[in-house]
Enzyme design. Sequence first.
Site, PDB file in Angstrom:
ATOM      1  N   ASP A 190       0.878  -1.309  -0.011  1.00  0.00           N
ATOM      2  CA  ASP A 190      -0.214  -0.160   0.020  1.00  0.00           C
ATOM      3  C   ASP A 190       1.248   1.555   0.119  1.00  0.00           C
ATOM      4  O   ASP A 190       0.465   2.415  -0.346  1.00  0.00           O
ATOM      5  CB  ASP A 190      -0.877  -0.102   1.592  1.00  0.00           C
ATOM      6  CG  ASP A 190      -2.427  -1.304   1.099  1.00  0.00           C
ATOM      7  OD1 ASP A 190      -2.750  -0.843   0.186  1.00  0.00           O
ATOM      8  OD2 ASP A 190      -2.321  -1.841   1.846  1.00  0.00           O
ATOM      9  N   GLY A 191       1.947   1.297   0.856  1.00  0.00           N
ATOM     10  CA  GLY A 191       2.881   2.432   0.465  1.00  0.00           C
ATOM     11  C   GLY A 191       3.233   2.849  -0.878  1.00  0.00           C
ATOM     12  O   GLY A 191       3.101   3.341  -1.275  1.00  0.00           O
ATOM     13  N   HIS A 222       3.013  -4.811  12.233  1.00  0.00           N
ATOM     14  CA  HIS A 222       4.121  -3.973  11.209  1.00  0.00           C
ATOM     15  C   HIS A 222       5.011  -3.944  11.354  1.00  0.00           C
ATOM     16  O   HIS A 222       6.472  -4.596  10.927  1.00  0.00           O
ATOM     17  CB  HIS A 222       2.781  -2.853  10.456  1.00  0.00           C
ATOM     18  CG  HIS A 222       4.236  -2.193   9.663  1.00  0.00           C
ATOM     19  ND1 HIS A 222       4.218  -2.477   8.329  1.00  0.00           N
ATOM     20  CD2 HIS A 222       4.914  -1.076   9.427  1.00  0.00           C
ATOM     21  CE1 HIS A 222       4.776  -1.471   7.451  1.00  0.00           C
ATOM     22  NE2 HIS A 222       5.484  -0.691   8.656  1.00  0.00           N
ATOM     23  N   GLU A 276      10.049  12.720 -13.159  1.00  0.00           N
ATOM     24  CA  GLU A 276      11.817  12.578 -13.369  1.00  0.00           C
ATOM     25  C   GLU A 276      11.874  12.069 -11.526  1.00  0.00           C
ATOM     26  O   GLU A 276      12.879  11.094 -12.090  1.00  0.00           O
ATOM     27  CB  GLU A 276      11.558  15.402 -12.031  1.00  0.00           C
ATOM     28  CG  GLU A 276      11.746  15.563 -12.744  1.00  0.00           C
ATOM     29  CD  GLU A 276      10.312  15.976 -13.129  1.00  0.00           C
ATOM     30  OE1 GLU A 276       9.355  15.522 -12.361  1.00  0.00           O
ATOM     31  OE2 GLU A 276      10.175  16.911 -14.114  1.00  0.00           O
ATOM     32  N   ASP A 310      11.974  32.413 -16.690  1.00  0.00           N
ATOM     33  CA  ASP A 310      11.975  31.852 -16.230  1.00  0.00           C
ATOM     34  C   ASP A 310      11.553  32.356 -14.293  1.00  0.00           C
ATOM     35  O   ASP A 310      10.642  31.353 -14.101  1.00  0.00           O
ATOM     36  CB  ASP A 310      12.122  29.955 -16.089  1.00  0.00           C
ATOM     37  CG  ASP A 310      11.358  29.863 -17.290  1.00  0.00           C
ATOM     38  OD1 ASP A 310      10.920  30.617 -18.064  1.00  0.00           O
ATOM     39  OD2 ASP A 310      11.734  28.521 -18.096  1.00  0.00           O
ATOM     40  N   HIS A 316      12.321  28.062 -11.198  1.00  0.00           N
ATOM     41  CA  HIS A 316      13.049  27.664 -12.325  1.00  0.00           C
ATOM     42  C   HIS A 316      14.963  28.261 -11.597  1.00  0.00           C
ATOM     43  O   HIS A 316      15.849  27.407 -12.969  1.00  0.00           O
ATOM     44  CB  HIS A 316      12.733  27.552 -13.494  1.00  0.00           C
ATOM     45  CG  HIS A 316      11.540  27.516 -13.773  1.00  0.00           C
ATOM     46  ND1 HIS A 316      10.015  27.213 -13.734  1.00  0.00           N
ATOM     47  CD2 HIS A 316      11.470  26.570 -14.642  1.00  0.00           C
ATOM     48  CE1 HIS A 316       9.568  26.453 -13.905  1.00  0.00           C
ATOM     49  NE2 HIS A 316       9.527  25.969 -14.692  1.00  0.00           N
TER      50      HIS A 316
END
Lengths: 691, 691
Positions: B179-180, B284, B434, B491, B495
């Site tokens: 799930d993680g 867990h 990225e 930019d 940026h």
Amino acid sequence: MTDTNTAIHEDGSLERLTIDTIRTLSMDAVQKANSGHPGTPMALAPVGYTLWSQFLRYDPAKPDWPNRDRFVLSVGHASMLLYSLIHLAGIEEIDADGNKTGRPALSLDDLKGFRQLSSRTPGHPEFRHTTGVETTTGPLGAGCSNSVGMAIAERWLAARYNRPEFTLFDHDVYTLCGDGDMMEGVAAEAASLAGHLKLSNLCWIYDSNHISIEGGTDLAFDEDVGLRFQAYGWNVIHLDDANDTKAFAKAIETFKATDDKPTFIVVHSVIGWGSPKAGSEKAHGEPLGVDNVRATKKAYGWPEDKDFYIPEGVAEHFHDAIAGRGGALREEWEATFARYREANPELGAELALMLKDELPEGWDADIPDFPADEKGMASRDSGGKVLNALAKRVPWLIGGSADLSPSTKTDIKGAPSFEANNYGGQNFHFGVREHGMGGVVNGMTLSHVRGYGSTFLVFADYMRAPIRLSAIMELASVWVFTHDSIGVGEDGPTHQPIEHLATLRAIPGLDTIRPGDANEVAYSWRAALEDASRPTALIFSRQALPTLDRSKYASAEGTLKGGYVLADCEGTPEVILIATGSELSLVVQAHEKLSADGIKSRVVSMPSWYRYELQSEDYKESVLPSSVPSRLAVEQAGEMGWHRYVGLKGRTITMSTFGASAPISKLQDKYGFTLDNVVKVAREMLESNNG
Amino acid sequence: MTDTNTAIHEDGSLERLTIDTIRTLSMDAVQKANSGHPGTPMALAPVGYTLWSQFLRYDPAKPDWPNRDRFVLSVGHASMLLYSLIHLAGIEEIDADGNKTGRPALSLDDLKGFRQLSSRTPGHPEFRHTTGVETTTGPLGAGCSNSVGMAIAERWLAARYNRPEFTLFDHDVYTLCGDGDMMEGVAAEAASLAGHLKLSNLCWIYDSNHISIEGGTDLAFDEDVGLRFQAYGWNVIHLDDANDTKAFAKAIETFKATDDKPTFIVVHSVIGWGSPKAGSEKAHGEPLGVDNVRATKKAYGWPEDKDFYIPEGVAEHFHDAIAGRGGALREEWEATFARYREANPELGAELALMLKDELPEGWDADIPDFPADEKGMASRDSGGKVLNALAKRVPWLIGGSADLSPSTKTDIKGAPSFEANNYGGQNFHFGVREHGMGGVVNGMTLSHVRGYGSTFLVFADYMRAPIRLSAIMELASVWVFTHDSIGVGEDGPTHQPIEHLATLRAIPGLDTIRPGDANEVAYSWRAALEDASRPTALIFSRQALPTLDRSKYASAEGTLKGGYVLADCEGTPEVILIATGSELSLVVQAHEKLSADGIKSRVVSMPSWYRYELQSEDYKESVLPSSVPSRLAVEQAGEMGWHRYVGLKGRTITMSTFGASAPISKLQDKYGFTLDNVVKVAREMLESNNG
């Protein structure tokens, strides 16, 4: 040019004129700057026009009206769309205190100064810099995640402050996003959370133009985005043509009628609509070129020679549509709030204070004073205690964890969770979504609640972008990072931060504080709260730290100065031991050992480099006298940056490699964080500098 | 205890015994370490058992067989599952050169040393540290993204090296995720890319246990994950019970029969299966406790008093099942490869070289020598030229960009794109993902191709986690970051990287190189390629940099030493000017100005702090003599770390705030990156140190 060009071309209405004005202003500004992104403003002008003129509840004369609808331009590169809308809407400029400056948020000259130094129209929209910009965007996905935080804040504000007879909060949040946002994981995380929380006040408008910088999105992105949002639990609406303003208006009406889930509108558009570069990636990130600008204007039926041309009636039409609706609503709201304050003086005063980013009287009255204790407690534990003491007094201090609250100790005890069935909850479950959490917390803080988010320090890596944006925006977001060193122990190198302190300290304007005991923790949280003009990263340990005996050492109040002399010798020290966090008590021991051995030493606690650097040169000279070259910094982290304080003749005991999986005491031995080693290195340094 | 407990309980087969052995080994190791995660290994033991014994094509005697199936444990906290499998499978240990050490990868004693210093069984699985671990996992989502890279590498290797009569590559990649992982955006990014690329050799097995650390996943995560993967274009299979090994085997058969998309198997499991804590978050991340361990063993029909008990026949059964299938396949492969090398000597030699992480003879023969040129070129442009010169000679140098290749200049010219219809392509379109790109490139590099990924430096923030993991794993991934400073210009601050150089330099083992002209760029790429034991970050400019006249200055070969004297004076300099990247030519000008004014100065080019720190003390003293305190570092980035070189008496011209949106020359004026200012600060420093 595509054949959809005719859809609104021959209709001479003010609607068409306004839409084409937005387009041509955007084109012209990019062309004049010789830099920027014309294609998306041209494609989305009809969407922006329709949303603002027909739906947005916003008063251009009062851009900080708390119950205004939020418009988030997640496609920040399309800044000229937003700037054109702000200009045409006639939004009035306000300063940092909410006072009017008497000038427009953006004049036509401001548009002409697009992307120039000190202009109000930077390349990407900047919160605080330009009135009307709700959040700083540009890094993709950021605006999307902020907008989820804004929608959460609205739900929370409504739950806390609305009363059956008084609706103070019922605004909506609209987000304009693109293919880039949709590819970024942070937007996916935020969307999943928004679906879970059933944020029906949230509407994302997805500009699906099938173009990315490298070419068609089919190069890398052909998933069924609409289906994905259905999986998240959103209401999904598809529109074939961004120019079809009627269909778009109908979609917004559907959004407004939906009360159990957020809405996702997929709008198919043509980038650079109407230009010879329409539908091509060449319309994305560079000026169209003079000839293409002319050809496009011709296609719009526009005077080809006029730049920054606004036909008569356009600005009035647009402004009046927005101000008529928004002004009336805002006035009604103020009247309601006045009656509210009479009926609910305490809550009303609380809300007024909150909206001014101030704290209630006595906000710090319950911050504990921790008694000296050799066994002590982990700073995550003392941090939890201080947070709870603050949350009692500052009810709008709300936040949570990326699924680690049992470890980060950031739950507000006894308070309910913020969930779809309880929007008044104070404990937030962000899920294992650190990046999303960062963007959401920033969005919450933008709506004046004091938001915090927590995870392990090593996972700060996942949320660098929103931490940076909180610093750029000068938001008061609080980032709580626990498990702050190899002290993590058995979880090993993937979970042990090494470089993370340096990487946070390197962010301009972020106050990174790593307190050395429970009382420094108390001052750290105080520092984070009392100034709402900057973000703070609080760095806490997993393992217990002794609580120092402050009758013997200097007060922990020095924490507020960033660095202070904790323990000293008579006269000028031969050696200065500098430490933060869990290493503070270690250097105190070393100081006592050295003193017993007749070596004069001083201990400097330096929890915040940021704060220390704000002090006067005199103060800094008093803490670290330039006449003492033998300085030893001890920190269970990378060395980066410590030479600023130890210089070329000082030494450090720091980490030069990643850590390892083992019980903490074994790791401390292995890496030299022991009393013996600190004393040994201090002596070696002294000998070398005296020799 | 849940009622599913009986599903395989009373079946006395070796299957059940082996599964329960995996469970009890995991429980016992966590209990002995008093630290770790028992619940997931207990839940997924049937899945691990079935996959390894019935399907995984793997030879325990040759764990680096290139065509082995990959098993990635993205749920790295469940490391004891993997360690138990490795032990029972009898995987033999190999050293860094692939030579057998003569001992098992993991002995029973190694399991008993779980999470102890220097053991082979750290808290999370570590590549290189433990034979049989395919990648370092723990940070959630990382393994998922790595596995997409591995599947990509397999497709690429198959496309390049397979011949109609020779199938060298046809392995599959299996990933165990939880799930993680599913909540993390990085896994979403990687999954979207995998669907786009139709990676039918990839199978993710999703352990849906409805438990997260804070409690049930309904606290934060109730999206329809299966539907989301359908939206990505995956084949989705649901299994009701992780204990149903027959159903699971059938699902894997479906995966193997699917040839047009990746497969996603949702397995519903009970965390801590069979224990009193089953189905709870308490199973867990902490030991079950001695009493619970006994109760669980009793429930399994296990001897309650025996720790680390392996019933007779279990290890043989498991080993034989795997080794029988995998050994035969591996032998067949080696025979095939021998025949292949006869039939295709060139390709065969190339492949053999690649698998040894070596480079072909003459790999660097085409690296250009750039002539002096005052106008020069952007280092992103020279970087692109050098990359192209290398890619011609090293065909397995493959990579791409997160939708910025026209800007990062990382396309291999004339080469096709890697797409579902052309797995032999060399140019990768990672999309605006990225973080996913980082994990994918690491996965590719783990399969011995030389992978690179590029984006703007500011967006390195989005991919810190995989950059860090490339350093932890000592992978040769190359990270190309362009637009490296306020030189980005219009930019604006979102940026413009400020802190990013420091944050990369702070990562242990990462070589961050910011070359100062085209010839330093050439040596930077050379440095990145010639050593396959570490990752490299190449930092390139957007704007043009003069190509220095190396007949007048020192050779750019000094780049390989990290820092070197570029220009000097007679005798001992009064001042040392240090710079990197775009500021190098600026300090050269300042040097010439100072010289003309009679001030003796030296220029040190310092493109890589990492490499400089590897040099001898003598060398470093020769570059930065301790007798010269007046040192001025100039870099369009934050100051963090520079005091290591300039000391307390030196100065820096660096960025102390975020940047702004404006043309570059305006920004250079504003922030002091001008010849006049460099000369002025150098003079002030000299006066102050001499005064």
